[in-house]
Motif scaffolding. Sequence first.
Motif, short mmCIF file in Angstrom:
data_model
loop_
_atom_site.label_atom_id
_atom_site.label_comp_id
_atom_site.label_asym_id
_atom_site.label_seq_id
_atom_site.Cartn_x
_atom_site.Cartn_y
_atom_site.Cartn_z
N LEU A 87 12.55 21.15 4.91
CA LEU A 87 13.20 19.85 5.04
C LEU A 87 13.48 19.52 6.50
O LEU A 87 13.41 18.35 6.90
N HIS A 88 13.79 20.53 7.29
CA HIS A 88 14.00 20.32 8.72
C HIS A 88 12.72 19.82 9.37
O HIS A 88 12.76 18.90 10.22
N ALA A 89 11.58 20.38 8.99
CA ALA A 89 10.31 19.92 9.54
C ALA A 89 10.05 18.46 9.18
O ALA A 89 9.58 17.67 10.02
N ILE A 90 10.38 18.08 7.94
CA ILE A 90 10.21 16.68 7.54
C ILE A 90 11.19 15.79 8.29
O ILE A 90 10.83 14.69 8.74
N ALA A 91 12.42 16.25 8.45
CA ALA A 91 13.41 15.48 9.21
C ALA A 91 12.94 15.25 10.64
O ALA A 91 13.12 14.16 11.20
N HIS A 92 12.32 16.26 11.23
CA HIS A 92 11.82 16.12 12.60
C HIS A 92 10.70 15.09 12.66
O HIS A 92 10.61 14.31 13.62
N ILE A 93 9.86 15.07 11.64
CA ILE A 93 8.81 14.03 11.57
C ILE A 93 9.44 12.65 11.49
O ILE A 93 9.02 11.71 12.18
N GLU A 94 10.47 12.51 10.66
CA GLU A 94 11.11 11.20 10.50
C GLU A 94 11.84 10.79 11.78
O GLU A 94 11.84 9.60 12.15
N PHE A 95 12.46 11.74 12.47
CA PHE A 95 13.10 11.44 13.76
C PHE A 95 12.06 10.91 14.74
O PHE A 95 12.28 9.90 15.43
N ASN A 96 10.92 11.59 14.82
CA ASN A 96 9.87 11.13 15.70
C ASN A 96 9.29 9.80 15.24
O ASN A 96 8.84 8.99 16.06
N ALA A 97 9.28 9.56 13.93
CA ALA A 97 8.76 8.30 13.42
C ALA A 97 9.63 7.12 13.85
O ALA A 97 9.12 6.00 14.05
N VAL A 174 -3.86 8.40 10.95
CA VAL A 174 -4.29 9.80 10.94
C VAL A 174 -3.08 10.72 10.75
O VAL A 174 -2.97 11.40 9.72
N LEU A 175 -2.17 10.73 11.71
CA LEU A 175 -1.08 11.71 11.63
C LEU A 175 -0.10 11.38 10.51
O LEU A 175 0.24 12.26 9.70
N GLU A 176 0.36 10.13 10.42
CA GLU A 176 1.32 9.81 9.37
C GLU A 176 0.67 9.77 7.99
O GLU A 176 1.30 10.10 6.98
N ALA A 177 -0.61 9.42 7.95
CA ALA A 177 -1.31 9.40 6.66
C ALA A 177 -1.44 10.80 6.07
O ALA A 177 -1.61 10.94 4.85
N GLU A 208 7.46 4.93 0.41
CA GLU A 208 7.62 4.01 1.54
C GLU A 208 6.62 4.31 2.66
O GLU A 208 6.24 3.39 3.39
N GLU A 209 6.18 5.56 2.78
CA GLU A 209 5.20 5.88 3.82
C GLU A 209 3.85 5.23 3.54
O GLU A 209 3.10 4.94 4.47
N ILE A 210 3.53 4.98 2.29
CA ILE A 210 2.30 4.25 1.99
C ILE A 210 2.34 2.89 2.70
O ILE A 210 1.36 2.47 3.34
N GLY A 211 3.47 2.22 2.60
CA GLY A 211 3.62 0.94 3.28
C GLY A 211 3.57 1.06 4.78
O GLY A 211 3.04 0.17 5.47
N HIS A 212 4.08 2.15 5.34
CA HIS A 212 4.07 2.34 6.79
C HIS A 212 2.64 2.53 7.30
O HIS A 212 2.26 1.97 8.34
N VAL A 213 1.87 3.33 6.58
CA VAL A 213 0.47 3.51 6.98
C VAL A 213 -0.28 2.18 6.83
O VAL A 213 -1.14 1.85 7.65
N ALA A 214 0.09 1.42 5.80
CA ALA A 214 -0.54 0.11 5.60
C ALA A 214 -0.26 -0.83 6.77
O ALA A 214 -1.10 -1.67 7.13
#
Length: 278
Positions: A87-97, A174-177, A208-214
């Motif tokens: 979950l920390h790894a995912i949180a870090h992705i979201e922070f960077n997002a 690429v990366l977020e997808a 919600e990430e589907i929409g972000h990649v879109a």
Amino acid sequence: MPPEATFSAGELRRAALAVLLAGDPLEKSAAAGALVSDWQAGRLSLDAQRALEPVDAPGRPARPELVPVRQVPHRGLGSAEGRAAFLHAIAHIEFNAINLATDAMARFPGMPEDYYTDWLSVAGDEARHFTMLVKRLAELGYAYGDFVAHNGLWDMAAKTAHSCLARMALVPRVLEARGLDVTPGMIERLRGLGDEASASILEVILAEEIGHVAVGSRWFGWLCAQQGVPPRRTFIGLVREHARGALRGPFNRPARRDAGFDDDELDQLEVLAGAPAR
């Protein structure tokens, strides 16, 4: 204090730059959410033409320690610590997002208003995701910064800082997808371990990430039309040159189609990733 270092700026892109520069994670996520509210309430204007000072690196806390990708330990999900590390790894992705969305707003002038409001909406979503994950980490007895992390998302942002078209191709598409491909399996594993709370958060993020990649797909296509270049060939060329190592199959074709990929693109990505086309 210069205007870009405050959250009270009255212009949307300058206010987004202030969020990007914020170092405290909770302050950054709260400010991103406030930015959405301020825009919706008409408290911010938009100057789409003005070039802002470029940012080499976003604001970030001293922890987590950033290490090369290969030095990030792999932990199983069977223990509370292992789930917390995941979950920390995912949180870090979201922070960077949050950083990536606000940088996309601040860095690239001259785009239509919808471009900036699209990325503003993404920034607000990513901030909410980060907050949800931080809360779940606390329930497991951990905090953001307790595990090491890597800087792969921002590294690609730096590589594409010269070109909005390249940014739209390589970061969201690429990366977020990649999250669209791996998250369903992680939800299933967490549910199998009885961690419904974590699985439910990932379900929200996936939808919600589907929409972000879109959003990336939309503006990549728009930029290709403006520059008179073929979208599919341009995308595959950029992936081949800059991001082939980031591709891993199998791909979640239904989610990627919803996010703006077509079957020809997906076939070519699978070839580049070394997976057989279906």
